[in-house]
Design a protein around this motif. Structure first.
Motif, PDB file in Angstrom:
ATOM      1  N   THR A  59       4.420  10.326  -7.308  1.00  0.00           N
ATOM      2  CA  THR A  59       5.019  10.055  -8.642  1.00  0.00           C
ATOM      3  C   THR A  59       4.702  10.725  -9.331  1.00  0.00           C
ATOM      4  OG1 THR A  59       6.537   8.650  -8.011  1.00  0.00           O
ATOM      5  CG2 THR A  59       6.938   8.740 -10.045  1.00  0.00           C
ATOM      6  N   LEU A  60       3.069  10.021  -9.895  1.00  0.00           N
ATOM      7  CA  LEU A  60       2.100  10.111 -10.916  1.00  0.00           C
ATOM      8  C   LEU A  60       2.176  12.201 -10.425  1.00  0.00           C
ATOM      9  CD1 LEU A  60       0.798   9.802 -13.365  1.00  0.00           C
ATOM     10  CD2 LEU A  60      -1.128   8.896 -12.229  1.00  0.00           C
ATOM     11  N   ALA A  61       1.355  12.208  -9.493  1.00  0.00           N
ATOM     12  CA  ALA A  61       0.992  13.454  -9.137  1.00  0.00           C
ATOM     13  C   ALA A  61       2.460  14.790  -9.721  1.00  0.00           C
ATOM     14  CB  ALA A  61       0.603  13.899  -7.774  1.00  0.00           C
ATOM     15  N   LEU A  62       3.421  13.884  -9.256  1.00  0.00           N
ATOM     16  CA  LEU A  62       4.208  15.315  -9.480  1.00  0.00           C
ATOM     17  C   LEU A  62       4.837  15.503 -10.838  1.00  0.00           C
ATOM     18  CD1 LEU A  62       7.099  16.892  -8.752  1.00  0.00           C
ATOM     19  CD2 LEU A  62       8.369  14.616  -8.078  1.00  0.00           C
ATOM     20  N   GLU A 100       6.230   9.538 -19.891  1.00  0.00           N
ATOM     21  CA  GLU A 100       6.114   8.832 -18.367  1.00  0.00           C
ATOM     22  C   GLU A 100       4.931   8.664 -17.983  1.00  0.00           C
ATOM     23  OE1 GLU A 100       7.761   7.268 -15.100  1.00  0.00           O
ATOM     24  OE2 GLU A 100       8.624   7.198 -17.628  1.00  0.00           O
ATOM     25  N   ILE A 101       4.043   9.532 -17.483  1.00  0.00           N
ATOM     26  CA  ILE A 101       2.417   9.439 -16.682  1.00  0.00           C
ATOM     27  C   ILE A 101       2.270   8.800 -17.007  1.00  0.00           C
ATOM     28  CG2 ILE A 101       0.120  11.407 -17.165  1.00  0.00           C
ATOM     29  CD1 ILE A 101       2.242  13.521 -17.440  1.00  0.00           C
ATOM     30  N   ARG A 130      -0.965   3.401 -16.234  1.00  0.00           N
ATOM     31  CA  ARG A 130      -1.229   1.682 -16.168  1.00  0.00           C
ATOM     32  C   ARG A 130      -0.715   0.892 -15.395  1.00  0.00           C
ATOM     33  NH1 ARG A 130       1.029   3.129 -21.470  1.00  0.00           N
ATOM     34  NH2 ARG A 130       2.796   2.312 -20.510  1.00  0.00           N
ATOM     35  N   HIS A 131       1.228   1.727 -14.265  1.00  0.00           N
ATOM     36  CA  HIS A 131       1.311   0.710 -13.582  1.00  0.00           C
ATOM     37  C   HIS A 131       0.410   0.490 -12.102  1.00  0.00           C
ATOM     38  CE1 HIS A 131       4.154  -0.581 -10.640  1.00  0.00           C
ATOM     39  NE2 HIS A 131       4.287   0.511  -9.829  1.00  0.00           N
ATOM     40  N   LEU A 132      -0.511   2.560 -12.162  1.00  0.00           N
ATOM     41  CA  LEU A 132      -0.876   2.652 -10.998  1.00  0.00           C
ATOM     42  C   LEU A 132      -1.992   1.793 -10.696  1.00  0.00           C
ATOM     43  CD1 LEU A 132      -1.049   4.281  -8.053  1.00  0.00           C
ATOM     44  CD2 LEU A 132      -1.837   5.512  -9.507  1.00  0.00           C
ATOM     45  N   ARG A 133      -2.775   1.301 -12.039  1.00  0.00           N
ATOM     46  CA  ARG A 133      -4.554   0.764 -11.716  1.00  0.00           C
ATOM     47  C   ARG A 133      -3.560  -0.736 -12.003  1.00  0.00           C
ATOM     48  NH1 ARG A 133      -4.585   4.160 -16.417  1.00  0.00           N
ATOM     49  NH2 ARG A 133      -3.975   2.685 -17.784  1.00  0.00           N
ATOM     50  N   ASP A 134      -2.401  -1.306 -12.275  1.00  0.00           N
ATOM     51  CA  ASP A 134      -2.151  -2.205 -12.033  1.00  0.00           C
ATOM     52  C   ASP A 134      -2.372  -2.775 -10.649  1.00  0.00           C
ATOM     53  OD1 ASP A 134      -1.527  -5.458 -13.062  1.00  0.00           O
ATOM     54  OD2 ASP A 134       0.378  -4.851 -11.695  1.00  0.00           O
ATOM     55  N   GLN A 135      -0.735  -2.077 -10.223  1.00  0.00           N
ATOM     56  CA  GLN A 135      -1.146  -2.198  -8.601  1.00  0.00           C
ATOM     57  C   GLN A 135      -1.913  -1.615  -8.009  1.00  0.00           C
ATOM     58  OE1 GLN A 135       2.143  -2.811  -7.376  1.00  0.00           O
ATOM     59  NE2 GLN A 135       2.180  -3.367  -9.848  1.00  0.00           N
ATOM     60  N   SER A 136      -2.294  -0.824  -7.491  1.00  0.00           N
ATOM     61  CA  SER A 136      -4.259  -0.687  -6.792  1.00  0.00           C
ATOM     62  C   SER A 136      -5.501  -2.150  -7.309  1.00  0.00           C
ATOM     63  CB  SER A 136      -4.887   0.401  -7.272  1.00  0.00           C
ATOM     64  OG  SER A 136      -3.986   1.615  -7.147  1.00  0.00           O
ATOM     65  N   ALA A 137      -5.175  -2.535  -8.901  1.00  0.00           N
ATOM     66  CA  ALA A 137      -5.818  -3.938  -9.254  1.00  0.00           C
ATOM     67  C   ALA A 137      -5.162  -4.964  -7.792  1.00  0.00           C
ATOM     68  CB  ALA A 137      -6.181  -4.084 -10.196  1.00  0.00           C
ATOM     69  N   ARG A 138      -4.126  -5.018  -8.224  1.00  0.00           N
ATOM     70  CA  ARG A 138      -4.087  -5.656  -7.459  1.00  0.00           C
ATOM     71  C   ARG A 138      -3.658  -5.643  -5.981  1.00  0.00           C
ATOM     72  NH1 ARG A 138       2.519  -7.066  -9.869  1.00  0.00           N
ATOM     73  NH2 ARG A 138       2.475  -8.740  -8.694  1.00  0.00           N
ATOM     74  N   ALA A 143       0.582  -0.998  -0.185  1.00  0.00           N
ATOM     75  CA  ALA A 143       0.443   0.055  -0.031  1.00  0.00           C
ATOM     76  C   ALA A 143       0.900   1.097   0.162  1.00  0.00           C
ATOM     77  CB  ALA A 143      -1.224  -0.179   1.151  1.00  0.00           C
ATOM     78  N   LEU A 144       1.955   1.046   0.384  1.00  0.00           N
ATOM     79  CA  LEU A 144       3.125   2.255   0.603  1.00  0.00           C
ATOM     80  C   LEU A 144       3.673   2.062  -0.547  1.00  0.00           C
ATOM     81  CD1 LEU A 144       5.081   1.837   4.145  1.00  0.00           C
ATOM     82  CD2 LEU A 144       3.448   3.696   3.694  1.00  0.00           C
ATOM     83  N   ALA A 145       3.715   1.071  -0.979  1.00  0.00           N
ATOM     84  CA  ALA A 145       4.004   1.988  -2.646  1.00  0.00           C
ATOM     85  C   ALA A 145       3.573   2.104  -4.065  1.00  0.00           C
ATOM     86  CB  ALA A 145       4.683   0.203  -3.026  1.00  0.00           C
ATOM     87  N   VAL A 146       2.138   1.447  -3.108  1.00  0.00           N
ATOM     88  CA  VAL A 146       1.388   2.332  -4.333  1.00  0.00           C
ATOM     89  C   VAL A 146       0.720   3.323  -4.214  1.00  0.00           C
ATOM     90  CG1 VAL A 146      -2.031   2.583  -4.684  1.00  0.00           C
ATOM     91  CG2 VAL A 146      -0.118   0.421  -4.157  1.00  0.00           C
ATOM     92  N   GLU A 147       1.179   4.392  -3.261  1.00  0.00           N
ATOM     93  CA  GLU A 147       0.530   6.179  -2.465  1.00  0.00           C
ATOM     94  C   GLU A 147       1.767   6.374  -2.840  1.00  0.00           C
ATOM     95  OE1 GLU A 147      -1.484   7.084  -0.618  1.00  0.00           O
ATOM     96  OE2 GLU A 147      -2.412   6.153  -1.362  1.00  0.00           O
TER      97      GLU A 147
END
Length: 230
Positions: free
Chosen positions: A46-49, A114-115, A120-128, A37-41
């Motif tokens: 990073t995405l927001a930045l 990059e965004i 894509r990475h965030l969607r995948d991690q959030s779903a998992r 969860a911390l990694a997803v945060e």
């Protein structure tokens, strides 16, 4: 021989590690999910930045293009007025601004790639992570059932009672309570009988009804009757 001992030691260590992991699997899973969860945060930040930097480059590019358009308008006016010297300076400035604009466009292109990758990475991690959370709830429920049935499948830990033992204790308690209730009922019945017999004796002594128990006067009368007959 030494190699065998080392291999045996490694095997025992592996077994101990496996037993420890099995015994504390839920606690380990909880910590692993907190880490995930911390990694997803961190990925969200990073995405927001990256998005903020892309917006900044967009504003910078828009400002540069507006500045180029304004200088071009003024340079054309200078040429029409015969001030080629001023138009040349304007052209030099425009060339520098166009270089800045080109750099900003390249930066935006990189940020765009990059965004999209981060999204894509965030969607995948959030779903998992969501799937893991559902799995953890199921695992906790299954573990609760396993603990409740532990007495049937395996020995309970030292000092920890099983459900079957609790049921047996409750059955003994109910049995003792039933015996106590039966004894109380029997005593109440005896008390009622004693009171009834006492009342019958009083009524019989007063001449109402036959005597409840033999009386000395009745026995003496019967003896006298027998003596007279003799």
């Amino acid at each position: 021989m030494l190699k065998t001992v080392v291999t045996l030691f490694r095997g025992k260590a592996y077994e101990a590690e496996e037993r420890l992991a099995d015994r504390h699997a839920l606690a380990i899973l909880d910590q692993q999910m907190r880490d995930a969860a911390l990694a997803v945060e961190r990925a969200k930040k990073t995405l927001a930045l990256a998005s903020a930097q892309d917006k900044a480059e967009e504003r910078k590019l828009d400002a540069t293009r507006a500045q180029i358009a304004e200088i071009e308008t003024r340079a054309v006016a200078a040429l029409k007025a015969g001030r080629e010297d001023l138009a040349r300076k304007a052209a030099e400035n425009i060339a520098d601004l166009e270089s800045d604009a080109t750099a900003a466009e390249k930066a935006r292109a990189l940020f765009s790639v990059e965004i999209k990758s981060l999204e894509r990475h965030l969607r995948d991690q959030s779903a998992r992570l969501a799937e893991l959370e559902r799995g953890r709830r199921i695992a906790r429920a299954a573990e609760a059932v396993r603990v409740a049935r532990r007495g049937r499948l395996e020995e309970a830990p030292c000092g920890q009672s099983t459900l079957s033992e609790a049921e047996a204790t409750l059955a003994r308690l109910r049995e003792r309570q039933a015996e106590a209730c039966a004894a109380e009922a029997a005593l109440d019945d005896l008390d009622a009988r004693d009171k009834a017999q006492d009342l019958n004796a009083v009524l019989a002594d007063a001449g109402f009804g036959p005597p409840v128990k033999p009386r000395a006067a009745d026995v003496l009368a019967r003896l006298k009757e027998k003596a007279g007959a003799a």
